[in-house]
Design a protein around this motif. Structure first.
Motif, mmCIF file in Angstrom:
data_model
loop_
_atom_site.group_PDB
_atom_site.id
_atom_site.type_symbol
_atom_site.label_atom_id
_atom_site.label_comp_id
_atom_site.label_asym_id
_atom_site.label_seq_id
_atom_site.Cartn_x
_atom_site.Cartn_y
_atom_site.Cartn_z
ATOM 1 N N ARG A 114 -6.417 -55.626 -35.945
ATOM 2 C CA ARG A 114 -6.600 -56.043 -37.339
ATOM 3 C C ARG A 114 -6.385 -57.535 -37.498
ATOM 4 O O ARG A 114 -7.048 -58.193 -38.292
ATOM 5 C CB ARG A 114 -5.633 -55.265 -38.235
ATOM 6 C CG ARG A 114 -6.035 -53.805 -38.393
ATOM 7 C CD ARG A 114 -4.997 -53.022 -39.156
ATOM 8 N NE ARG A 114 -5.479 -51.661 -39.395
ATOM 9 C CZ ARG A 114 -4.718 -50.690 -39.856
ATOM 10 N NH1 ARG A 114 -3.446 -50.912 -40.131
ATOM 11 N NH2 ARG A 114 -5.213 -49.478 -40.052
ATOM 12 N N SER A 115 -5.455 -58.078 -36.717
ATOM 13 C CA SER A 115 -5.239 -59.523 -36.761
ATOM 14 C C SER A 115 -6.465 -60.260 -36.244
ATOM 15 O O SER A 115 -6.856 -61.301 -36.760
ATOM 16 C CB SER A 115 -4.012 -59.897 -35.922
ATOM 17 O OG SER A 115 -2.856 -59.289 -36.434
ATOM 18 N N GLU A 153 -3.169 -51.628 -32.770
ATOM 19 C CA GLU A 153 -3.886 -51.575 -34.040
ATOM 20 C C GLU A 153 -3.645 -52.840 -34.829
ATOM 21 O O GLU A 153 -4.567 -53.407 -35.427
ATOM 22 C CB GLU A 153 -3.412 -50.351 -34.828
ATOM 23 C CG GLU A 153 -4.212 -50.127 -36.099
ATOM 24 C CD GLU A 153 -3.768 -48.887 -36.826
ATOM 25 O OE1 GLU A 153 -4.279 -48.648 -37.938
ATOM 26 O OE2 GLU A 153 -2.911 -48.165 -36.270
ATOM 27 N N LYS A 154 -2.382 -53.321 -34.836
ATOM 28 C CA LYS A 154 -2.079 -54.551 -35.555
ATOM 29 C C LYS A 154 -2.814 -55.728 -34.933
ATOM 30 O O LYS A 154 -3.325 -56.608 -35.624
ATOM 31 C CB LYS A 154 -0.573 -54.812 -35.527
ATOM 32 C CG LYS A 154 0.238 -53.861 -36.406
ATOM 33 C CD LYS A 154 1.707 -54.241 -36.369
ATOM 34 C CE LYS A 154 2.523 -53.323 -37.276
ATOM 35 N NZ LYS A 154 3.960 -53.674 -37.240
ATOM 36 N N TYR A 182 -1.210 -56.139 -41.993
ATOM 37 C CA TYR A 182 -2.310 -55.576 -41.209
ATOM 38 C C TYR A 182 -3.625 -56.334 -41.355
ATOM 39 O O TYR A 182 -4.522 -56.163 -40.534
ATOM 40 C CB TYR A 182 -2.537 -54.115 -41.626
ATOM 41 C CG TYR A 182 -1.289 -53.279 -41.544
ATOM 42 C CD1 TYR A 182 -0.847 -52.789 -40.313
ATOM 43 C CD2 TYR A 182 -0.544 -52.997 -42.678
ATOM 44 C CE1 TYR A 182 0.310 -52.022 -40.225
ATOM 45 C CE2 TYR A 182 0.612 -52.228 -42.608
ATOM 46 C CZ TYR A 182 1.040 -51.747 -41.372
ATOM 47 O OH TYR A 182 2.183 -51.003 -41.291
ATOM 48 N N SER A 202 -0.771 -54.629 -47.880
ATOM 49 C CA SER A 202 -1.531 -54.593 -46.623
ATOM 50 C C SER A 202 -1.360 -55.868 -45.807
ATOM 51 O O SER A 202 -1.996 -56.016 -44.762
ATOM 52 C CB SER A 202 -3.028 -54.395 -46.911
ATOM 53 O OG SER A 202 -3.279 -53.114 -47.412
ATOM 54 N N THR A 222 -4.919 -48.646 -46.939
ATOM 55 C CA THR A 222 -3.656 -49.123 -46.370
ATOM 56 C C THR A 222 -2.707 -49.586 -47.461
ATOM 57 O O THR A 222 -1.498 -49.311 -47.415
ATOM 58 C CB THR A 222 -3.926 -50.283 -45.390
ATOM 59 O OG1 THR A 222 -4.842 -49.852 -44.378
ATOM 60 C CG2 THR A 222 -2.639 -50.751 -44.737
#
Length: 368
Positions: free
Chosen positions: A8-9, A4-5, A290, A287, A266
């Motif tokens: 998002r990156s 997930e990270k 993320y 946030s 978030t």
């Protein structure tokens, strides 16, 4: 969590790439802003979009102009009930702009959104016009007004149509130009001035004309029917110009609205979990693991701008009374004019024509 990270990156990196492209576009425009670059002719597609806009605005403002009198004198709603219906209609017309923008950016794209919702708009306008005929609503008593179901359904579909295309039409105009080409970008200011001119030209003519039509033998069938006909013409013009349009499909991935609310969610959840952390001045900073710094700064900018928008609902709730309570008030006023010996009388639903008239006068003055 790691995937997930990473995702998002990746989103943050793509957002930064888009930002770099925008910076490059801005840099390339400096030369033409100083008059160093020649301007190319406008894209051929502009004439179809502008023609479409004149007809569509004629339709919307034409039916909106006579709506207060129709609701009150024909459907026998009280002035307060008529005002509530009109403002409910206006509310949904602008609320559906948010839905239309979301659908356009995420699924359909601007062209398909405008086309499909224009058809909904056409259907609503046709229903409104036809159900002004008493018998077509199922009302057989000649002493009673038409049933109002047709009017209310028509207004809802019109609100869905006009609101749904509202956020896409002006953006579609911008799509016809290549912002990285200075010779094309130089036209944008004048094109949007023309776009606004077309909006007000259509509204001026319709606000003045439809109140006259409602007093003819054709009555409200003609007053609502002509805007419906012009709207159908607008849709046909838009379809006819398809081969000239630059059509951009929606980008895959999360919509900007998704990203915005993901940052908000978030930020709040991380703040509740971790408590106050020194060095994080804004709740949006929570946030940071993320989302990219660029994305967070953009969200902060939007939140800051929203503060400026807080008084706007108050302003528009008052301003839009020019199409409701002001019309009822004008019906009780002396509307006879004598200008240099030229005598005339305005209808109560023509009073609002002064607004687009002034705008049309000012646009050429402030356009360079």
């Amino acid at each position: 969590m790691e995937e997930e990270k990473t995702e998002r990156s990746k989103e943050g990196y793509e957002a930064e790439e888009r930002d770099v492209e925008m910076e490059m576009d801005l840099a390339t425009t400096r030369d033409f802003e100083k008059g160093r670059v020649e301007t190319k002719p406008w894209p051929e597609s502009i004439k179809y979009i502008m023609s479409n806009e004149i007809c569509e605005r004629f339709s919307f403002y034409g039916l909106k102009a006579v709506l207060p009198i129709y609701l009150h004198e024909v459907l026998k709603y009280s002035e307060d009930e008529s005002t509530s219906i009109i403002h409910g209609f206006i509310f949904f017309a602008y609320f559906f702009a948010i839905i239309g923008g979301y659908v356009s950016d995420s699924y359909w794209g601007k062209f398909n959104t405008i086309l499909r919702l224009s058809i909904v708009y056409d259907i609503g306008s046709t229903i409104l016009a036809l159900t002004s005929i008493r018998l077509l609503t199922g009302q057989t008593n000649p002493d009673e007004p038409p049933y109002s179901w047709g009017c209310l359904i028509g207004l809802f579909l019109i609100a869905l149509g006009t609101g749904g295309i509202k956020s896409s039409v002006s953006a579609f105009v911008g799509d016809q130009f290549n912002e990285s080409d200075p010779s094309e970008s130089k036209n944008l200011n004048k094109v949007f001035s023309l776009f606004y001119f077309c909006i007000n030209l259509g509204s001026l003519v319709s606000i003045f004309l439809t109140p006259i039509l409602r007093q003819t033998r054709g009555g409200y069938l003609l007053a609502f029917g002509l805007p419906a006909l012009l709207l159908s013409l607008a849709t046909l013009i838009f379809i006819y110009g398809k081969s000239t349009y630059k059509i951009r499909l929606p980008k895959k991935g999360k919509n900007i609205i998704h990203i915005f609310f993901s940052v908000i969610y978030t930020s709040i959840s991380q703040r509740l979990k971790s408590g106050k952390i020194p060095g994080k001045d804004s709740i949006i900073d929570y946030s940071s693991p993320y989302f990219s710094e660029l994305t967070l700064n953009q969200v902060k900018s939007v939140l800051n701008i929203l503060l400026l928008f807080l008084p706007l609902p108050v302003f528009w709730s008052l301003f839009d009374q020019t199409g409701s309570t002001w019309v009822f008030q004008a019906a009780h006023m002396d509307r006879k004019f004598n200008i240099f010996g030229f005598k005339f009388e305005l209808e109560p639903d023509q009073i609002n024509s002064l607004n687009p008239l002034i705008v049309l006068i000012l646009i050429p003055i402030f356009t360079r």
